[in-house]
Design a protein around this motif. Structure first.
Motif, mmCIF file in Angstrom:
data_model
loop_
_atom_site.group_PDB
_atom_site.id
_atom_site.type_symbol
_atom_site.label_atom_id
_atom_site.label_comp_id
_atom_site.label_asym_id
_atom_site.label_seq_id
_atom_site.Cartn_x
_atom_site.Cartn_y
_atom_site.Cartn_z
ATOM 1 N N GLU A 87 0.745 -11.885 13.563
ATOM 2 C CA GLU A 87 -0.658 -11.893 13.966
ATOM 3 C C GLU A 87 -1.561 -11.597 12.766
ATOM 4 O OE1 GLU A 87 -2.182 -12.555 16.832
ATOM 5 O OE2 GLU A 87 -4.152 -11.898 16.120
ATOM 6 N N ARG A 88 -1.056 -10.750 11.868
ATOM 7 C CA ARG A 88 -1.872 -10.392 10.723
ATOM 8 C C ARG A 88 -0.993 -9.933 9.554
ATOM 9 N NH1 ARG A 88 -7.437 -6.907 11.288
ATOM 10 N NH2 ARG A 88 -8.030 -7.074 9.100
ATOM 11 N N GLY A 89 -1.381 -10.312 8.337
ATOM 12 C CA GLY A 89 -0.604 -9.961 7.153
ATOM 13 C C GLY A 89 -1.405 -9.076 6.214
ATOM 14 N N PHE A 90 -0.685 -8.314 5.391
ATOM 15 C CA PHE A 90 -1.323 -7.377 4.465
ATOM 16 C C PHE A 90 -0.588 -7.392 3.137
ATOM 17 C CE2 PHE A 90 -1.926 -5.969 8.773
ATOM 18 C CZ PHE A 90 -3.293 -5.726 8.817
ATOM 19 N N ALA A 91 -1.340 -7.311 2.049
ATOM 20 C CA ALA A 91 -0.716 -7.285 0.730
ATOM 21 C C ALA A 91 -1.010 -5.969 0.036
ATOM 22 C CB ALA A 91 -1.221 -8.457 -0.111
ATOM 23 N N PHE A 92 0.017 -5.415 -0.569
ATOM 24 C CA PHE A 92 -0.070 -4.099 -1.217
ATOM 25 C C PHE A 92 0.432 -4.188 -2.658
ATOM 26 C CE2 PHE A 92 0.258 -3.384 3.309
ATOM 27 C CZ PHE A 92 -0.686 -2.383 3.553
ATOM 28 N N GLY A 93 0.166 -3.112 -3.384
ATOM 29 C CA GLY A 93 0.507 -3.079 -4.812
ATOM 30 C C GLY A 93 1.992 -3.025 -5.112
ATOM 31 N N SER A 94 2.838 -2.765 -4.112
ATOM 32 C CA SER A 94 4.293 -2.788 -4.296
ATOM 33 C C SER A 94 4.938 -2.731 -2.916
ATOM 34 C CB SER A 94 4.779 -1.587 -5.123
ATOM 35 O OG SER A 94 4.622 -0.386 -4.391
ATOM 36 N N GLY A 95 6.229 -2.983 -2.884
ATOM 37 C CA GLY A 95 6.965 -2.849 -1.626
ATOM 38 C C GLY A 95 6.851 -1.433 -1.085
ATOM 39 N N MET A 96 6.947 -0.455 -1.979
ATOM 40 C CA MET A 96 6.864 0.933 -1.534
ATOM 41 C C MET A 96 5.470 1.259 -0.997
ATOM 42 S SD MET A 96 9.907 1.610 -1.760
ATOM 43 C CE MET A 96 9.572 2.985 -0.687
ATOM 44 N N ALA A 97 4.437 0.677 -1.583
ATOM 45 C CA ALA A 97 3.078 0.909 -1.072
ATOM 46 C C ALA A 97 2.933 0.319 0.333
ATOM 47 C CB ALA A 97 2.044 0.292 -2.011
ATOM 48 N N SER A 98 3.585 -0.827 0.578
ATOM 49 C CA SER A 98 3.495 -1.417 1.921
ATOM 50 C C SER A 98 4.222 -0.537 2.926
ATOM 51 C CB SER A 98 4.015 -2.860 1.942
ATOM 52 O OG SER A 98 5.390 -2.909 1.653
ATOM 53 N N MET A 99 5.357 0.016 2.512
ATOM 54 C CA MET A 99 6.098 0.888 3.427
ATOM 55 C C MET A 99 5.326 2.190 3.689
ATOM 56 S SD MET A 99 9.997 2.238 3.236
ATOM 57 C CE MET A 99 10.517 3.678 4.178
ATOM 58 N N THR A 100 4.737 2.726 2.638
ATOM 59 C CA THR A 100 3.941 3.956 2.793
ATOM 60 C C THR A 100 2.821 3.727 3.797
ATOM 61 O OG1 THR A 100 4.433 4.589 0.527
ATOM 62 C CG2 THR A 100 2.563 5.699 1.555
ATOM 63 N N ALA A 101 2.125 2.603 3.666
ATOM 64 C CA ALA A 101 1.019 2.312 4.589
ATOM 65 C C ALA A 101 1.530 2.212 6.015
ATOM 66 C CB ALA A 101 0.318 1.018 4.167
ATOM 67 N N VAL A 102 2.659 1.529 6.199
ATOM 68 C CA VAL A 102 3.213 1.390 7.557
ATOM 69 C C VAL A 102 3.588 2.769 8.122
ATOM 70 C CG1 VAL A 102 5.236 0.528 8.835
ATOM 71 C CG2 VAL A 102 3.899 -1.021 7.406
ATOM 72 N N MET A 103 4.119 3.629 7.262
ATOM 73 C CA MET A 103 4.504 4.971 7.739
ATOM 74 C C MET A 103 3.273 5.808 8.133
ATOM 75 S SD MET A 103 7.653 5.266 8.094
ATOM 76 C CE MET A 103 8.925 4.039 7.848
ATOM 77 N N MET A 104 2.112 5.446 7.586
ATOM 78 C CA MET A 104 0.874 6.163 7.935
ATOM 79 C C MET A 104 0.418 5.837 9.368
ATOM 80 S SD MET A 104 -0.088 8.037 5.384
ATOM 81 C CE MET A 104 1.434 8.331 4.494
ATOM 82 N N LEU A 105 1.115 4.897 10.003
ATOM 83 C CA LEU A 105 0.829 4.629 11.419
ATOM 84 C C LEU A 105 1.312 5.795 12.284
ATOM 85 C CD1 LEU A 105 2.071 0.910 11.638
ATOM 86 C CD2 LEU A 105 -0.313 1.648 11.849
ATOM 87 N N PHE A 106 2.192 6.645 11.699
ATOM 88 C CA PHE A 106 2.786 7.735 12.475
ATOM 89 C C PHE A 106 2.102 9.060 12.151
ATOM 90 C CE2 PHE A 106 5.847 4.332 11.804
ATOM 91 C CZ PHE A 106 6.058 3.976 13.133
ATOM 92 N N ARG A 107 2.504 10.092 12.884
ATOM 93 C CA ARG A 107 1.880 11.412 12.756
ATOM 94 C C ARG A 107 2.902 12.480 12.473
ATOM 95 N NH1 ARG A 107 -3.143 11.106 15.681
ATOM 96 N NH2 ARG A 107 -3.288 8.882 16.058
ATOM 97 N N GLN A 108 2.389 13.619 12.076
ATOM 98 C CA GLN A 108 3.207 14.805 11.875
ATOM 99 C C GLN A 108 4.039 15.057 13.137
ATOM 100 O OE1 GLN A 108 0.864 18.351 11.415
ATOM 101 N NE2 GLN A 108 2.415 19.285 10.117
ATOM 102 N N GLY A 109 5.316 15.324 12.950
ATOM 103 C CA GLY A 109 6.179 15.612 14.104
ATOM 104 C C GLY A 109 6.875 14.384 14.675
ATOM 105 N N ASP A 110 6.463 13.187 14.235
ATOM 106 C CA ASP A 110 7.128 11.974 14.701
ATOM 107 C C ASP A 110 8.473 11.820 13.994
ATOM 108 O OD1 ASP A 110 5.007 11.401 16.336
ATOM 109 O OD2 ASP A 110 4.240 9.702 15.155
ATOM 110 N N HIS A 111 9.363 11.113 14.636
ATOM 111 C CA HIS A 111 10.724 10.934 14.119
ATOM 112 C C HIS A 111 11.047 9.439 14.054
ATOM 113 C CE1 HIS A 111 15.193 10.653 15.128
ATOM 114 N NE2 HIS A 111 15.176 11.230 13.941
ATOM 115 N N ILE A 112 11.711 9.057 12.969
ATOM 116 C CA ILE A 112 12.048 7.645 12.769
ATOM 117 C C ILE A 112 13.546 7.517 12.497
ATOM 118 C CG2 ILE A 112 11.665 5.648 11.243
ATOM 119 C CD1 ILE A 112 8.783 6.857 10.933
ATOM 120 N N ILE A 113 14.173 6.545 13.136
ATOM 121 C CA ILE A 113 15.600 6.288 12.905
ATOM 122 C C ILE A 113 15.704 5.134 11.915
ATOM 123 C CG2 ILE A 113 17.771 5.537 13.946
ATOM 124 C CD1 ILE A 113 16.682 6.738 16.616
ATOM 125 N N MET A 114 16.517 5.353 10.873
ATOM 126 C CA MET A 114 16.590 4.333 9.826
ATOM 127 C C MET A 114 18.032 3.929 9.516
ATOM 128 S SD MET A 114 13.677 5.834 7.275
ATOM 129 C CE MET A 114 13.613 4.354 6.288
#
Ligand SMILES: *Cc1c(COP(=O)(O)O)cnc(C)c1O
Length: 378
Positions: free
Chosen positions: A66-93
């Protein structure tokens, strides 16, 4: 439209004003406003830039999002995506995610109370076991680095959806030419565009694509608020790279198959890791969810000494980190890309000291095989 056509005709093509067939590089930070509070669609280049926008439209199209985004590096794109979450949230990787992704979660984002658990997602059962009350997302990488482990993206996304979790997939190795995680049920796709999408070892960039409008609005808010955007020059270089992604991936894979064939029959090689091999774990799933197997190959020569020796003998394979470029690259994960992972954890993952990873480039495969042959025989 098929992928190869999309790479050339997707997104925003050329320049309406002049007819230029390549999107111009808008090397600009701000835009003249016709009246206070009114603008032409662009106000300030952190928020939006026409060249970056063209790239963002292109990656959106080729990942069917639906929508695309470009960032300064792969890690910057991942950091931005992780900012969708909040303190106390848990992610399985996925347990053998890219080393930098592991580092981001365990050394940076943990400081802000974002928790991550790493598990072998190539076994779907292990995902369900890790789901907690505060789990918000499943982060997958498939195939992984350096063991090319394959996760059933559709199966994993189904589990995630049942538990109300978002599914995020790092599709760097698959590339949109071979694999489209959004079509398999994922919500967000990430790319280190530094690799195959750029394809020429000349740009560091990251991309993210989301499946729905609401996530798109949230991620755009974060992209603008945190500011890790890709500049116009690099956006343009990336669009140029993507135009040839299809033919490059076809040729990368053809070369990789020849090299796998050679390695699998060489008596110095203990084991070859390649998702296209019939004996590879989850080979059938790879076949089902991807249109190709890529050009990343890992193989075990037994010990560090032999691995280091081989690296000093090869002439066409460049000793370097990174992957996905026209030139073939070779590395020892335990000493290079995965050195930031503690030795014990590396061992548990199966990343042995004798493991060598190659990114097969676009040279003639006969020359690449001769090069490996002489290095192994010496
Ligand atoms: C390289 C890589 C990244 C990080 O991307 P950068 O562009 O180097 O920041 C993330 N995931 C995978 C699978 C990678 O190979």
């Amino acid at each position: 439209m098929k992928k190869k056509t999309q790479f050339i005709h997707g997104g925003i093509v050329g320049d309406e004003k002049t007819g230029a067939v390549s999107v111009p590089i808008y090397q600009v930070s701000t835009y003249k406003q016709p009246a206070p509070g009114k603008h032409t669609g662009y106000e300030y280049s952190r928020t939006g830039n026409p060249t970056r926008h063209a790239l963002e439209e292109l990656i959106k199209d080729i990942e069917d999002g639906e929508r695309g985004f470009a960032f300064g590096s792969g890690m910057a794109s991942m950091t931005a995506v992780m900012m969708l979450f909040r303190q106390g949230d848990h992610i399985i990787m996925t347990d053998d995610v890219y080393g930098g992704s592991f580092r981001l979660m365990t050394k940076v984002l943990n400081r802000f109370g974002l928790e991550a658990t790493f598990t072998d997602t190539s076994e779907l059962d292990s995902i369900e076991q890790e789901i907690r009350e505060n789990t918000k997302a499943l982060f997958l990488e498939s195939p992984t680095n350096p063991l090319l482990k394959v996760t059933d993206i559709e199966g994993a996304a189904t589990i995630a959806r049942r538990h109300g979790l978002l599914t995020i997939v790092d599709n760097t190795f698959g590339t949109p030419y071979w694999q489209n995680p959004l079509a398999l049920g994922a919500d967000i796709v990430l790319h280190s565009a530094t690799k195959f999408l750029g394809g020429h070892s000349d740009v560091v960039a990251g991309l993210a694509v989301v499946k729905d409008r609401k996530l798109g609005d949230e991620l755009h808010f974060i992209q603008n608020a945190t500011g890790g955007v890709l500049g116009p020059q690099d956006s343009w270089l990336l669009m140029r790279g993507i135009k040839t992604l299809g033919i490059r991936m076809e040729e990368h894979e053809r070369n990789a198959r020849s090299i796998v064939e050679f390695l699998a029959h060489h008596d110095q090689i203990k084991k070859v890791y390649y998702p296209g091999l019939e004996g590879h774990h989850n080979h059938e799933i790879a076949k089902k969810q991807s249109r190709g197997f890529g050009s990343m190959i890992s193989f075990d020569v037994g010990n560090r000494e032999k691995a280091e020796k081989l690296l000093t003998k090869v002439r066409l394979f460049t000793l370097a980190e990174s992957l996905g470029a026209v030139e073939s690259l070779i590395s020892i994960p335990s000493l290079m890309t995965h050195a930031s992972i503690p030795a014990e954890r590396r061992k548990a993952l199966g990343i042995t000291d004798g493991l060598i990873r190659i990114s097969v480039g676009l040279e003639d495969s006969d020359d690449l095989i001769s090069d490996l042959q002489q290095a192994l025989d010496n």
